[in-house]
Design a protein around this motif. Structure first.
Motif, PDB file in Angstrom:
ATOM      1  N   GLY A 256      50.429  16.479  58.623  1.00 19.38           N
ATOM      2  CA  GLY A 256      50.242  17.301  60.118  1.00 19.38           C
ATOM      3  C   GLY A 256      48.887  17.313  60.423  1.00 19.38           C
ATOM      4  O   GLY A 256      48.621  17.777  61.696  1.00 19.38           O
ATOM      5  N   ALA A 257      47.952  16.737  59.622  1.00 17.74           N
ATOM      6  CA  ALA A 257      46.369  16.680  59.955  1.00 17.74           C
ATOM      7  C   ALA A 257      46.507  15.209  60.723  1.00 17.74           C
ATOM      8  O   ALA A 257      47.074  14.468  60.354  1.00 17.74           O
ATOM      9  CB  ALA A 257      45.770  16.682  58.754  1.00 17.74           C
ATOM     10  N   HIS A 258      45.520  15.237  61.591  1.00 21.39           N
ATOM     11  CA  HIS A 258      45.173  13.878  62.312  1.00 21.39           C
ATOM     12  C   HIS A 258      43.892  13.142  62.098  1.00 21.39           C
ATOM     13  O   HIS A 258      43.278  12.483  62.928  1.00 21.39           O
ATOM     14  CB  HIS A 258      45.341  14.229  63.701  1.00 21.39           C
ATOM     15  CG  HIS A 258      46.459  14.778  64.175  1.00 21.39           C
ATOM     16  ND1 HIS A 258      48.040  14.395  64.064  1.00 21.39           N
ATOM     17  CD2 HIS A 258      46.624  16.254  64.609  1.00 21.39           C
ATOM     18  CE1 HIS A 258      48.891  15.395  64.510  1.00 21.39           C
ATOM     19  NE2 HIS A 258      48.026  16.435  64.573  1.00 21.39           N
ATOM     20  N   THR A 259      43.622  13.429  60.908  1.00 19.77           N
ATOM     21  CA  THR A 259      42.155  13.113  60.327  1.00 19.77           C
ATOM     22  C   THR A 259      42.178  11.470  60.183  1.00 19.77           C
ATOM     23  O   THR A 259      43.028  10.865  59.145  1.00 19.77           O
ATOM     24  CB  THR A 259      41.442  13.665  59.370  1.00 19.77           C
ATOM     25  OG1 THR A 259      41.504  15.047  59.693  1.00 19.77           O
ATOM     26  CG2 THR A 259      40.377  13.301  58.837  1.00 19.77           C
ATOM     27  N   GLU A 260      41.092  10.857  60.769  1.00 20.88           N
ATOM     28  CA  GLU A 260      41.164   9.324  60.483  1.00 20.88           C
ATOM     29  C   GLU A 260      40.360   9.217  59.331  1.00 20.88           C
ATOM     30  O   GLU A 260      38.956   9.515  59.089  1.00 20.88           O
ATOM     31  CB  GLU A 260      40.509   8.413  61.643  1.00 20.88           C
ATOM     32  CG  GLU A 260      40.342   7.101  61.582  1.00 20.88           C
ATOM     33  CD  GLU A 260      39.881   6.467  62.714  1.00 20.88           C
ATOM     34  OE1 GLU A 260      39.466   5.276  62.561  1.00 20.88           O
ATOM     35  OE2 GLU A 260      39.540   6.975  63.884  1.00 20.88           O
ATOM     36  N   LEU A 261      40.619   8.329  58.133  1.00 21.68           N
ATOM     37  CA  LEU A 261      39.935   8.162  56.966  1.00 21.68           C
ATOM     38  C   LEU A 261      39.489   6.528  57.315  1.00 21.68           C
ATOM     39  O   LEU A 261      40.219   5.803  57.182  1.00 21.68           O
ATOM     40  CB  LEU A 261      40.724   8.394  55.814  1.00 21.68           C
ATOM     41  CG  LEU A 261      40.369   8.371  54.373  1.00 21.68           C
ATOM     42  CD1 LEU A 261      39.056   9.281  54.388  1.00 21.68           C
ATOM     43  CD2 LEU A 261      41.425   8.325  53.426  1.00 21.68           C
ATOM     44  N   ARG A 262      38.272   6.500  57.190  1.00 26.55           N
ATOM     45  CA  ARG A 262      37.658   5.044  57.155  1.00 26.55           C
ATOM     46  C   ARG A 262      36.916   5.009  55.921  1.00 26.55           C
ATOM     47  O   ARG A 262      35.982   5.499  55.442  1.00 26.55           O
ATOM     48  CB  ARG A 262      36.705   4.957  58.143  1.00 26.55           C
ATOM     49  CG  ARG A 262      37.148   5.256  59.737  1.00 26.55           C
ATOM     50  CD  ARG A 262      36.136   5.093  60.778  1.00 26.55           C
ATOM     51  NE  ARG A 262      36.748   5.627  61.886  1.00 26.55           N
ATOM     52  CZ  ARG A 262      36.007   5.816  63.162  1.00 26.55           C
ATOM     53  NH1 ARG A 262      34.462   5.704  62.929  1.00 26.55           N
ATOM     54  NH2 ARG A 262      36.413   6.206  64.231  1.00 26.55           N
ATOM     55  N   GLU A 263      37.463   3.929  54.965  1.00 26.74           N
ATOM     56  CA  GLU A 263      36.918   3.894  53.698  1.00 26.74           C
ATOM     57  C   GLU A 263      35.567   2.930  53.765  1.00 26.74           C
ATOM     58  O   GLU A 263      35.398   2.042  54.679  1.00 26.74           O
ATOM     59  CB  GLU A 263      37.929   3.110  52.522  1.00 26.74           C
ATOM     60  CG  GLU A 263      39.192   3.963  52.474  1.00 26.74           C
ATOM     61  CD  GLU A 263      39.884   3.174  51.453  1.00 26.74           C
ATOM     62  OE1 GLU A 263      39.676   2.288  50.931  1.00 26.74           O
ATOM     63  OE2 GLU A 263      40.820   3.905  51.076  1.00 26.74           O
ATOM     64  N   GLY A 264      34.539   3.340  52.730  1.00 30.96           N
ATOM     65  CA  GLY A 264      33.513   2.752  52.879  1.00 30.96           C
ATOM     66  C   GLY A 264      33.483   1.255  52.079  1.00 30.96           C
ATOM     67  O   GLY A 264      34.714   0.949  51.532  1.00 30.96           O
ATOM     68  N   ASP A 265      32.503   0.633  52.351  1.00 32.34           N
ATOM     69  CA  ASP A 265      32.331  -0.840  51.926  1.00 32.34           C
ATOM     70  C   ASP A 265      31.662  -0.628  50.592  1.00 32.34           C
ATOM     71  O   ASP A 265      30.717  -0.638  50.369  1.00 32.34           O
ATOM     72  CB  ASP A 265      31.508  -1.672  52.781  1.00 32.34           C
ATOM     73  CG  ASP A 265      31.402  -3.104  52.315  1.00 32.34           C
ATOM     74  OD1 ASP A 265      30.999  -3.896  53.126  1.00 32.34           O
ATOM     75  OD2 ASP A 265      32.024  -3.474  51.418  1.00 32.34           O
TER      76      ASP A 265
END
Length: 559
Positions: A256-265
């Motif tokens: 139910g959360a809408h957080t975008e998770l962008r993984e590091g390189d």
């Protein structure tokens, strides 16, 4: 052009107090303060002024009473440069409305927030250290920009952004907090950039209640709870962060959360967020360091031997398993018996870290619970609370102190206590490889507890008895506690302490190390009264040394 006012109690022609300078200051004035401690509560309303330490870090503004801040700003425009501010029961700095800049300051409040910003204020903190207190920084219904700051050793949350706060925290360190490092709720689109959060008692960064932050290039590590946790209904972005050695799963984003998770390189050195602590791999160097820490504890020879025997068995079983040899089922649950203040909690923490280092448990989370955390108010509620507490300790240690209060002989509400025991027995069996349960309490009462369920005693691998400390060991503990707080015991104090601990009544309520700690606290209060009566400012040696008179006065107060 506004003039500069000089403050120095000793300089001819200067104003003796900062309060005097504020009373004389025109709008836009600068107040230059000579080194020294100024026991003042400065209250500024709608003033425009800059207060500067003549030499950074040499000026202390100390709240003159426990229940007052050092600095209260009400719709003022104020700059502080290089000032130390301290308080006790109230925030060291309280800002309601207006604007404030704190640069190069050091701030602490013993039982409150170091800085509390509210009422629509706008505050900048730069190159500032906030140490101790219940919270480091609270921002609510206000704007804040924090850059190159440190927040350390808060008893609760390090930074609390709430209820309409809009804050940016960048290039800052938050460490050693008793609960969460940074907690945001109803904090809009606040930002965390290039921050390091570590060694917290729970989550490193927690996001809740409709907050949509940007958390960018942060490093969260060595936390007892999850590295970054986001609650239902929240949004925002987590990007290029590194999360290491935290409770799994590292980053927990609720359904139910809408957080975008962008993984590091990984090639740029940023480990993927969400990486949990690894299990199954042994760190034998860490095992030896932990055993050395155990050996370094005062007394407890029998306890150390028993714990080493458990660790030896685990290690040999792992070697046998790696060679394809048969290994029997081994329980990692323990019973600790003995009087209070004998180191049971400390040993339980080390044991959990040892199991992690041996690859038995995935992380060293330590969850301490008591009867109130397990027992509900109606049938069925207790099973739910017990299961929830057990689940929160997954991968680590569940430590149940005064466990005997759950047994039928433990007093009122015993049926609900029995429900907790029965639930615990089943969970310990179903998840014996996921949690190490340690139950602790008085020796006699623990026998009743273990008899409360036919299968309870068999769930535990061993019972370890913690003996009372000897008088000489209590003196050694007193010296150790004093040293940790930067105090020294004067000549003669050791012998007097030894005599006191030899004759003190050691009934079942005797607190062992707790008695030493309480006596030391009374000695510190006696010292404070003595030093205040010297008629001069005490020097560093005076401030560090606890003398025989301090002990005698403390003992008189205990009678």
């Amino acid at each position: 052009m506004a003039r500069t006012l000089f403050v120095s109690p000793e300089q001819r022609g200067a104003l003796p107090t900062i309060r005097d300078a504020l009373a004389a200051a025109e709008p836009g004035a600068t107040i230059s303060v000579a080194p020294g401690e100024y026991p003042e509560h400065l209250e500024l309303t709608e003033q425009v002024v800059t207060i500067v330490a003549r030499e950074a870090g040499t000026v202390t503004i100390a709240a003159p009473a426990r229940d007052s801040p050092a600095l209260s700003l009400h719709n003022a425009t104020v700059e502080l440069h290089g000032i130390i501010l301290t308080a006790v029961d109230q925030p060291a700095v309280s800002v309601r409305g207006g604007q404030a800049l704190l640069r190069g300051c050091a701030i602490t409040a013993e039982l409150a927030a170091g800085v509390h910003v509210h009422g629509g204020a706008t505050v900048e903190l730069r190159d500032t250290k906030l140490t101790g207190g219940r919270y480091g920084l609270i921002v609510e219904d206000a704007d804040a920009e924090v850059d190159r700051c440190e927040v350390r050793d808060a008893a609760d949350d390090g930074i609390l952004l709430r209820l309409g706060a809009q804050a940016t925290v960048r290039n800052s360190i938050v460490s050693g907090c008793g609960f969460r490092g940074i907690y945001m709720y109803q904090a809009g689109g606040s930002r965390l950039e290039r921050c390091e959060v570590s060694h917290t008692g729970d989550a490193g960064i927690a996001v809740a209640d409709q907050t949509a932050p940007t958390i960018s290039a942060c490093w969260v590590h060595d936390t007892q709870g999850v590295g970054i946790t986001v609650a239902r209904g929240c949004g925002g972005v987590i990007e290029d962060c590194k999360v290491e050695n935290t409770a799994p799963p590292g980053v927990a984003i609720a359904e139910g959360a809408h957080t975008e998770l962008r993984e590091g390189d990984p090639e740029r050195g940023a480990a993927p967020v969400g990486a949990a602590a690894t299990g199954g791999k042994q760190d034998l160097e860490q095992v030896e360091q932990l055993l050395d820490r155990l050996d370094g504890m005062i007394g407890l020879a029998g306890v150390k031997s028993e714990v080493r025997a458990v660790i030896d068995e685990i290690q040999v079983n792992e070697w046998r398993r790696s060679e394809g040899l048969a290994v029997g089922t081994v329980s990692h649950h323990l019973v600790f018996t003995g009087a209070p203040g004998t180191g049971k909690t400390t040993v339980a923490r080390i044991y959990g870290e040892l199991l992690k280092a041996l690859g038995i448990l995935p992380h060293g989370t330590f969850k301490e619970v008591a009867r109130r955390d397990l027992v509900g108010q109606y049938i069925g509620h207790t099973a739910e609370k017990t299961a929830s507490a057990f689940d929160s300790a997954r991968g680590g240690v569940l430590f149940l102190d005064e466990a005997y209060t759950l047994s039928r002989s433990g007093g009122s509400g015993a049926d609900f206590g029995q429900e907790a025991i029965d639930t615990l027995v089943k969970l310990m069996e179903d998840h014996r490889d996921e949690v190490a349960v340690i139950v602790a309490g008085y020796t006699g009462e623990m026998a009743d507890f273990l008899a409360a369920n036919p299968g309870l005693a068999s769930r535990f691998a061993k019972t370890i008895e913690f003996e009372n400390y000897s008088a000489s060991q209590l003196v050694e503990i007193s010296r150790f506690l004093a040293s940790n707080d930067d105090y020294l015991l004067d000549s003669g104090v050791d012998l007097a302490l030894l005599e006191w601990f030899r004759q003190i009544d050691r009934d079942e309520n005797f607190g062992n190390a707790r008695e030493a700690r309480k006596l030391l606290e009374r000695m510190r209060k006696s010292q404070a009264t003595r030093l205040r009566g010297l008629g001069r400012r005490p020097d560093r040696t005076d401030l560090r040394t606890l003398v025989l008179d301090d002990l005698l006065e403390a003992l008189r107060g205990a009678e």
